[in-house]
Motif scaffolding. Structure first.
Motif, PDB file in Angstrom:
ATOM      1  N   SER A 125     -13.560  40.973  10.542  1.00 39.21           N
ATOM      2  CA  SER A 125     -13.717  40.988   8.379  1.00 39.21           C
ATOM      3  C   SER A 125     -14.378  39.838   8.045  1.00 39.21           C
ATOM      4  N   GLY A 126     -15.855  40.076   7.383  1.00 35.51           N
ATOM      5  CA  GLY A 126     -16.692  39.249   6.954  1.00 35.51           C
ATOM      6  C   GLY A 126     -17.445  38.906   8.065  1.00 35.51           C
ATOM      7  N   ASP A 153     -17.496  46.471   9.163  1.00 39.14           N
ATOM      8  CA  ASP A 153     -16.924  44.419   9.520  1.00 39.14           C
ATOM      9  C   ASP A 153     -15.555  44.887   9.392  1.00 39.14           C
ATOM     10  N   ARG A 210     -12.070  45.149   9.467  1.00 39.50           N
ATOM     11  CA  ARG A 210     -10.925  46.489   8.368  1.00 39.50           C
ATOM     12  C   ARG A 210     -12.107  45.774   7.091  1.00 39.50           C
ATOM     13  N   HIS A 211     -12.595  45.226   6.946  1.00 41.47           N
ATOM     14  CA  HIS A 211     -13.450  45.809   5.615  1.00 41.47           C
ATOM     15  C   HIS A 211     -14.420  46.121   4.780  1.00 41.47           C
ATOM     16  N   ARG A 257     -11.575  51.436   2.544  1.00 42.45           N
ATOM     17  CA  ARG A 257     -11.684  50.330   1.779  1.00 42.45           C
ATOM     18  C   ARG A 257     -13.021  50.279   0.404  1.00 42.45           C
ATOM     19  N   PRO A 277      -2.673  49.019   2.374  1.00 42.48           N
ATOM     20  CA  PRO A 277      -3.403  47.562   2.399  1.00 42.48           C
ATOM     21  C   PRO A 277      -2.215  46.985   1.237  1.00 42.48           C
ATOM     22  N   SER A 278      -2.053  45.270   1.980  1.00 43.29           N
ATOM     23  CA  SER A 278      -1.175  44.752   0.258  1.00 43.29           C
ATOM     24  C   SER A 278      -1.792  45.135  -0.139  1.00 43.29           C
ATOM     25  N   GLY A 279      -1.055  45.061  -1.623  1.00 44.74           N
ATOM     26  CA  GLY A 279      -1.956  44.470  -2.804  1.00 44.74           C
ATOM     27  C   GLY A 279      -2.106  45.904  -3.096  1.00 44.74           C
ATOM     28  N   GLU A 290      -0.814  47.928  -5.065  1.00 50.91           N
ATOM     29  CA  GLU A 290      -0.974  48.299  -6.217  1.00 50.91           C
ATOM     30  C   GLU A 290      -2.095  47.915  -7.080  1.00 50.91           C
ATOM     31  N   THR A 291      -3.091  47.571  -7.075  1.00 53.71           N
ATOM     32  CA  THR A 291      -4.707  46.538  -7.392  1.00 53.71           C
ATOM     33  C   THR A 291      -5.086  47.455  -7.679  1.00 53.71           C
ATOM     34  N   TRP A 292      -4.967  48.256  -6.708  1.00 53.29           N
ATOM     35  CA  TRP A 292      -6.194  49.082  -6.266  1.00 53.29           C
ATOM     36  C   TRP A 292      -6.070  50.484  -7.590  1.00 53.29           C
TER      37      TRP A 292
END
Lengths: 316, 428
Positions: free
Chosen positions: A119-120, A138, A140-141, A179, A202-204, A206-208
């Motif tokens: 990733s990145g 790239d 999992r990004h 993503r 994925p972690s987080g 809930e903010t998606w």
């Protein structure tokens, strides 16, 4: 030759993720893609648009369809394409990504299309190279060209995005496709739902900007398309799921699920497919399946991207 | 006054909450002779006079957690360059971890470290090696701690390689206690994405990186405090990075467990978002956490739940950090920047200058029994003249470490060491 909007300038040096694109730029890209799709149906499928331009296909991770798609896209526009794969490349001999990149740049390509397991990695390259860097996945990004071709395919199939709902099903945690699609489709006005076991979310999340479901029967209700994700067999060894049979039983998409979706709902898959795991084999071949349209649209979208990025300087 | 060799005039000595008071510091035979209200009248005879007006007078600081990379990784840092960064950063006592190559698990390695320090910086900064807790840091057999203690190791730690076996941890704590040495534990459950260098959370989910969850730290810390309670022995928790561990420590202390803990300036100033552009300069173990964790840690150091500050100075060569994020090593440099960074917290009112002195000098010297200047007659004349108004750019040229892998690279910091004295002698 189309240039998108009348006076729109393509200002990006690189394509790293879909988040950098405005909806106007996406619309312009799709317009260009429609034009190139027509070329692909001609008997002579080649135009001289990018003659003299060279594109390096730097795939440091195995890939067949994306690499072939970029290769064909470049060749149909008369660009010269050069392949560099991980096996046999100096990366295998311990050369750093930076050194490989600088070596490639010294051969002055106009664009480098990169696929890499970290990733990145695409951003890492873009920050160090003067030429255009296109992210072909790239880690999992991000996988912006896949998301763009998915959105293009949906826009053609649906005739627009307004009021549409899409379900992304499966291993979202490890999916660059998911993503990029969440970002792009949300931006285009599509309501996105995710469904899969918690271990593959994925972690987080809930903010998606998505609704998250654990139960496929509920998740699929009323959706206008289902995008299945490939399940990597390593997930079982990593202790994220008990076995493929249980996964297929709970999260494999079948006809009975599609019957709960909206009338005329489509099925998508970025490929390669594990038939009988994330999707029933019959469903993959059904009239509702857009899987081959995705491949064809992918070619047109990648032609459009190469055109917009590689003719950027002459536009200025 | 007879025998006075040095008179520092008009410096500001921090006093807890207030603006501090202006003082004259008189030094004789390497020791504090007298600390007097600034009058400019105290007769100093033949003494060298230093005008310190506008400068803050601090005791020389102690860094209880560094990696100086020698022997074995001299291309990253060596003891001479590490102590140079310490000297210029205001640190007079420096403890260095054992994850060198060979590991500091024998007296010969400890002696080599001490020789290198003496040769390169004979007047200090003073080096205090930390011995390996287990042989080769492998987490199986105890290191020869008595031999290491006799050679000069002041504490024991497996830092960098968490001890997964609770039985080994128990026996190591017991054995170290016979020698009167504290065990410093790097708390990280080795089964939960160890050393991934990025927090498991919103950012890692967005970037598609394997994050290390904060509970990986707290789980191991919980084991350690429970062992400490069970054995009635002390344990020191390294680089605490999250609220969950802070709350665990507060709970343990309220039960009378002999636990102490440290954190680092970067955990007080940065959040996981610093890694948002896949910047490997922000890759550190434990990882930078969330805003909520930063706030909890600030409160914890104010209230003494977390006892001391350390740098966890972890230099790496540029070429090692300039790779894909997941391939880069964890670690940030800290000796050059720690004091200025902590001073930003003082300037913002998050800490008092008194807190700074407690966290960087009084408390660590107390924990590890190191020389401390409290500015009382007879104390070692180890002090720093710090210019709080001096701004400087963090860049390779302004850092004395060999390495420049700091997430503050390119930032302008306010406050720099103007002069540093150990035993009454100027070292920088």
């Amino acid at each position: 030759m189309p240039t998108g909007d009348d006076d729109m300038q393509w200002l990006h040096k690189d394509l790293l993720d879909v988040s950098q694109l405005s909806t106007r730029e996406v619309a312009s890209l799709f317009e260009t893609a429609r034009y190139f799709r027509e070329i692909n149906s001609r008997s002579v499928k080649k135009v001289p648009t990018l003659r003299g331009k060279s594109v390096v296909l730097f795939f440091a991770e195995p890939s067949t369809r994306t690499k072939t798609s970029f290769d064909v896209a470049g060749k149909r526009l008369s660009a010269d394409t050069f392949s560099l794969s991980a096996t046999g490349s100096s990366l295998k001999k311990g050369e750093t990504l930076k050194d490989t990149a600088l070596t490639l740049q010294a051969m002055s390509p106009d664009a480098i299309v990169i696929r890499h397991s970290s990733s990145g990695a695409a951003q890492f390259l873009a920050e160090r190279l003067d030429c255009c860097v296109i992210n072909a996945g790239d880690g999992r990004h991000a996988h912006p060209t896949q998301a763009l071709l998915d959105a293009f395919t949906l826009s053609e199939a649906w005739g627009g995005f307004k009021g549409r709902t899409l379900l992304i099903l499966g291993d979202v945690a490890h999916s660059r496709v998911a993503r990029s699609n969440v970002i792009l489709l949300d931006r285009l006005g599509v309501k996105v739902r995710l469904c899969g076991p918690r271990t593959l979310m994925p972690s987080g999340v809930e903010t998606w900007p998505v609704g998250v479901h654990r139960d496929l029967d509920q998740a699929v209700r009323g959706v206008d398309a289902v995008m299945c994700l490939r399940l990597q067999l390593e997930r079982q060894q990593a202790g994220l799921l008990p076995d493929l049979r249980e996964y297929a039983r709970l999260f494999g998409l079948g006809r009975r699920h599609l019957d709960r979706a909206a009338k005329g709902a489509f099925v998508m898959h970025p490929g390669p497919i594990n038939r009988g795991v994330e999707i029933d084999s019959d469903l993959a071949d059904s009239p509702e399946s857009l899987i081959l349209e995705q491949v064809a649209g992918g070619l047109a979208v990648r032609m459009a991207l190469l055109f917009l990025f590689l003719s950027r300087k002459t536009n200025e | 006054m007879s025998g006075c060799q040095l008179a520092v005039r008009g410096a500001t000595l921090p006093d807890g909450r207030g603006k501090g008071r202006r003082v004259d510091l008189l030094v004789a035979r390497g020791k504090v002779l007298e600390l007097a209200p600034a009058a400019g009248k105290t007769p100093a005879g033949e003494a060298e006079e230093i005008d310190a007006s506008g400068l803050v007078l601090l005791p020389s600081l102690t860094d209880a957690h560094t990696h100086l990379r020698e022997p074995g990784y001299e291309y990253k840092e060596d003891i001479a360059s590490g102590l140079s960064a310490a000297a210029h950063g205001g640190f007079g006592n420096v403890m260095c971890m054992a994850n060198t190559n060979p590991v500091n698990d024998s007296a010969s390695v400890t002696e080599l470290m001490l020789d290198r320090a003496k040769d390169s910086w004979p007047r200090g900064p003073r080096l205090f090696p930390i011995g390996a807790l287990t042989r080769g840091l492998a987490g199986r057999e105890l290191a020869p701690m008595a031999e290491l203690a006799e050679a000069g190791c002041v504490a024991f730690s497996n830092d960098g390689v968490p001890v997964s076996s609770s039985e080994v941890m128990r026996r190591a704590m017991e054995y170290a206690s016979d020698l009167g040495r504290r065990v410093i534990d790097h708390c990280e459950d080795p089964s939960m994405n160890p050393a991934s260098g990025v927090n498991d959370g919103v950012l890692s989910g967005r970037l598609g990186l394997d994050g290390q969850p904060d509970v990986a730290e707290t789980i191991q810390a919980a084991r350690d405090v429970l062992l400490a309670e069970y054995l009635d022995l002390p344990v020191h928790l390294a680089h605490v990075s999250c609220r969950r561990t802070v709350e665990l420590i507060a709970w343990a202390k309220s039960r009378g467990v002999r636990v102490t803990a440290e954190t680092c300036p970067h955990y007080l100033l940065l959040t996981e978002e610093r890694a948002a552009g896949f910047d490997s300069l922000a890759k550190v173990n434990p990882p930078l956490r969330t805003r909520d964790d930063v706030l909890a840690l600030r409160q914890a150091v104010r209230e003494g739940v977390v006892d001391i500050l350390v740098t966890d100075h972890a230099p790496h060569a540029d070429c090692e950090k300039e790779v894909e994020f997941d391939a880069a090593p964890c670690g940030v440099c800290g000796l050059d920047t720690a004091l200025a960074l902590t001073w930003t917290l003082v300037r913002e009112g998050e800490l008092t200058a008194g807190d700074l002195v407690r966290l960087w000098a009084e408390a660590p010297c107390g924990l590890f029994d190191l020389p401390l200047n409290r500015f009382r007659p007879g104390d070692p004349a180890d002090f720093v003249l710090f210019d709080p108004g001096r701004s400087w750019l963090v860049c390779p040229d302004s850092l004395h470490s060999k390495a420049a892998n700091t997430p503050f690279l390119g930032r302008t910091l306010e406050g720099r060491v103007r002069a540093h004295f150990l035993g009454g002698r100027k070292i920088v």
